[in-house]
Design an enzyme around this catalytic site. Structure first.
Site, mmCIF file in Angstrom:
data_model
loop_
_atom_site.group_PDB
_atom_site.id
_atom_site.type_symbol
_atom_site.label_atom_id
_atom_site.label_comp_id
_atom_site.label_asym_id
_atom_site.label_seq_id
_atom_site.Cartn_x
_atom_site.Cartn_y
_atom_site.Cartn_z
ATOM 1 N N PRO A 4 0.824 -1.218 0.000
ATOM 2 C CG PRO A 4 -0.006 -1.054 2.163
ATOM 3 C CD PRO A 4 0.700 -1.991 1.251
ATOM 4 C CB SER A 11 -12.390 -12.560 0.843
ATOM 5 O OG SER A 11 -12.480 -11.163 0.661
ATOM 6 C CE LYS A 33 -9.024 -9.776 2.810
ATOM 7 N NZ LYS A 33 -9.626 -11.000 2.240
#
Length: 815
Positions: free
Chosen positions: A373, A695, A738
């Protein structure tokens, strides 16, 4: 050939042109060329901004403002790099090549001055004002007429010299005698081979007589030079033999320099000397000698300037020049640890590469791709790698690049052609083995001008890049010793063939503890120095720093954190200046005054259990996020409504979840006909943001079952996993991001597919210590953890009257 017809185009004062005092026109900058009113020019247009300006002019009324660059070597000139006086022209013929470039024929209409730039992208749109010539006074008209006749006479001599030295026949001169002084000056200046600044001076002069006097002085000087050339040529011809023929033109130039009293080294001699001073590949030497011979025969022409630019570019390249590499593993490790906190996997890979170089003399360079990121240090670590290896560092920004020529260069047939970015970067650093950062490689585009990612294939292929060919150089260049490092936020947008050539190294998101260490070791010292402060003048305690991290940032990297630290220091300087204090300590109250109330944008979870709402976990190019899935059951006819800008894969996951629930309706205590008598509405908030991926399957299934049974979902539980029609839970990706998102959002328990259990050692220590991680392989296990009570217990207690999930309940859930 597109022919934009123009009535009476040769008449600059034609009524077809609306010559207003001020106009807003597309601006195209020229290199080595000045266009005058009432003259015609033909040239190729190759630069992106120039192509865009031509397109806009053709779209409008074919009018365009041409102004000359002060420095012809600049690829992207700014407003200050362009002369303010130019010519408004009419494009009356244009031919568009297959690659989008143009050949244009233009007619100069009138002189104008650049007042201001209205817009800068994708081309300059300029406001211009008309410049009128001063009227010749009656008292000076006889002088002007005499000056005109003198100008025609010496120009005839100039053209005769040109005819003799360049072997072509000149046209008659009766044409010039019928022209007025202003047009006569421009016609002659257009054919005169002098420096660009001299031609520009003629254009800028508004006094007609002074302009012609200036032209006469230039023509007279050129006639003197050509007369000397002919005399010297006559002398040299008497001494020529077979061995001297190759040196003939150089002897001419030397003789001219001697007559002018100039002893400096000629350009041709300079090129020859530079060619002998350094070692070049044989193919390069042969090519350069041919180009030097060509330019020596074309002195003063526009093409000669293009050839000189090419020769100088090739000579400036570090063909066989390499940096001495550092092979000290301990020192390299020390540099990497000094500049970056964490990132152990990346550091280990660099040290492994360096260790290989110690054992093998000429190993092939790996192509590394740092993937993660924004704001996690991908770009900065490339700079540290260069320092650790003792190599030069150069960065190429690929974001938004859509033209293949940006990578491979423009062919030399185009005016203003230059090498591609890779060769330009090699020239910039002066070494053939730099660390070259290809920044934002995932944001390379493609259009009608070609696909830059395809051009990168050769450069990034270790089997091919030893003979990389740039279109401008027309010579093979060895890139095999360049260490290419690419950065990317999203691997999905990189073409598979290009991705296959790179070794992917993931640079993960930072935990709050890692952000704290980075801020304390790097960000605060950096910002203190930039604001002229020291830690003794502004004190930020550990508690305040953690408050900034937890209450004012919600990101995977540290850019927002650095901006907040800079804001605190700026406001501290202001307070110290106003209050005339020497030291300030940041406390909670002062922090709120400086940064405002907590602006943390993180997706905080709800503080209470709710029916039909489950917390999912998602991965984005900017890191992990928590994602609520909301479900309502409404009276209807069995429709499934999916909202929230969901992608096809995510929609399929929703349908799979409903099919699974239908197949197990009896065991779940749900009416088997629920899908006939009710509509199911599934919504994922933040509808402006596209969402996709499998997901969220178990999250959707949990929210739907909760809505159908009336059992709330625990607000402290978040989950991720793909669901099958049989209820199996399949593995997912992006687990680190996550789980970090879950930790930031206040989640206590995370449900993860059992097949991701082997990834637990890679999770941050804070995640493993503070989150309860539950591994599941079937949907039944998910429900046991996620629902606030057992389904069977709820079924035994619920009645139709108390079941408030449906607005108009038509049945009661039975045991």
């Amino acid at each position: 050939m597109n022919d934009n017809r123009l009535d009476n185009v040769h008449n600059a004062n034609s009524n077809y042109i609306n010559k207003s005092d001020n106009s807003v026109l597309p601006l195209m900058s020229l290199r080595g060329l000045v266009v005058y009113p009432n003259t015609e020019v033909t040239f190729d247009v190759g630069r992106r901004a120039s192509i865009a300006a031509v397109n806009e002019a053709i779209r409008r009324d074919s009018l365009i403002f041409l102004a000359t660059q002060r420095d012809g070597a600049l690829e992207e000139p700014t407003e200050n790099d362009i002369y303010t006086v130019g010519t408004v022209c009419m494009i009356y013929q244009n031919y568009k090549y297959d690659d989008g470039k143009y050949k244009v024929v233009l007619k100069g209409l009138y002189k104008a001055r650049l007042k201001k730039i209205v817009t800068e992208t994708p081309f300059y749109l300029a406001e211009v004002e008309v410049l009128e010539d001063e009227i010749v006074p009656i008292s000076r008209r006889d002088y002007a007429e005499a000056l005109k006749k003198h100008a025609i006479q010496i120009f005839r001599e100039y053209r005769q010299y040109v005819e003799k030295t360049h072997s072509f026949v000149v046209s008659g001169f009766s044409f010039y005698e019928d022209l007025d002084i202003s047009r006569l000056t421009y016609e002659m200046a257009n054919q005169l081979s002098v420096e660009v600044n001299k031609k520009q001076a003629i254009l800028e002069e508004s006094n007609v007589i002074k302009r012609l006097e200036l032209l006469v002085s230039y023509i007279g000087h050129e006639n003197e030079i050509m007369s000397l050339m002919m005399q010297i040529g006559s002398k040299v011809n008497q001494k020529l033999n077979k061995l001297q023929k190759d040196m003939f033109l150089r002897e001419q130039i030397k003789a001219i320099k001697s007559e002018l009293g100039e002893d400096d080294e000629s350009e041709i001699d300079l090129y020859e000397r530079r060619l002998q001073e350094k070692k070049y590949p044989k193919e390069v030497v042969e090519k350069l000698r041919k180009e030097i011979q060509r330019v020596s025969r074309m002195a003063g022409s526009l093409e000669s300037q293009m050839i000189k630019t090419y020769i100088e570019t090739v000579l400036d390249l570090p063909w066989m020049s390499y940096s001495r590499e550092n092979k000290d593993l301990a020192k390299a490790a020390e540099i990497l640890d000094r500049d970056h906190y964490g990132m152990q996997k990346v550091k280990d890979r660099i040290l492994e590469f360096l260790a290989v170089r110690l054992t093998k003399k000429s190993p092939s360079e790996p192509i590394l791709c740092l993937y993660g990121p924004p704001g996690v240090g991908k770009t900065s670590i490339a700079r540290s790698i260069a320092e650790a290896l003792g190599k030069k560092y150069v960065r190429i920004a690929l974001g938004g690049v859509r033209d293949e020529a940006d990578i491979r260069g423009h062919r030399r047939t185009y005016v203003g052609a230059l090498p591609g970015r890779i060769i330009a970067a090699i020239k910039q650093v002066g070494k053939s083995n730099p660390v070259m950062l290809l920044d934002e490689i995932d944001k390379v585009g493609a259009d009608h001008r070609g696909d830059p990612s395809s051009a990168l294939l050769e450069a990034l292929d270790g089997e091919q890049n030893s003979t990389f060919r740039d279109h401008y150089l027309e010579l093979p260049y060895d890139l095999s010793r360049v260490l290419f490092i690419a950065t990317a936020n999203n691997l999905d947008t990189i073409p598979p063939a290009l991705l296959d050539r790179m070794e992917i190294i993931e640079v993960p998101s930072y935990t709050e503890d890692e952000k704290f260490e980075i801020a304390r070791r790097h960000l605060i010292p950096k910002q203190l120095a930039e604001h002229g402060l020291t830690s003794k003048k502004v004190y930020i305690s550990d508690e305040i720093l953690r408050s900034i991290i937890t209450e004012y940032t919600a990101e995977s990297g540290v850019r927002e954190l650095e901006r907040n630290i800079a804001a605190v220091l700026r406001k501290s300087v202001k307070i110290m200046t106003e209050d005339k204090t020497r030291k300030i300590t940041i406390d909670e109250k002062l922090l709120v005054e400086m940064l405002g109330a907590s602006s943390r944008k993180r997706d905080k979870i709800s503080d209470k259990d709710e029916v039909g709402i489950a917390n999912g976990l998602a991965w984005t190019a900017f890191g992990g996020v928590t994602m609520a899935v909301e479900v309502n059951i409404l009276p209807g006819s069995g429709n499934i409504e999916l909202t929230g800008r969901l992608g096809d894969v995510m929609k399929e996951s929703a349908r799979i979840a409903i099919s699974y629930i239908r197949s197990r309706a009896d065991k779940l205590g749900i009416d088997k006909d629920f899908y006939k008598n009710n509509d199911v509405h599934i919504h994922v908030p933040e509808g402006a943001t596209p969402k996709d991926g499998p997901s969220a399957g178990i999250t959707m299934a949990t929210a739907i079952i909760s809505a159908l049974t009336g059992i709330p979902v625990k607000s402290t539980v978040a989950m991720t996993g793909e669901i099958t029609l049989r209820g199996k839970v399949l593995p997912i990706g992006g687990l680190r991001e996550k789980t970090l998102a879950a930790l930031r959002s206040g989640v206590k328990t995370v449900i993860i597919p059992d097949k991701n259990r082997n990834m637990e050692p890679e999770l941050p220590e804070a995640v493993r210590n503070e989150l309860e991680i539950v591994y599941v392989s079937h949907m039944d296990e998910v429900l046991d953890v996620a629902l606030s009570s057992s389904i069977r217990e709820k079924v035994r207690k619920i009645t139709v009257d108390s079941y408030n999930t449906f607005s108009d309940a038509k049945y009661a859930i039975q045991n």
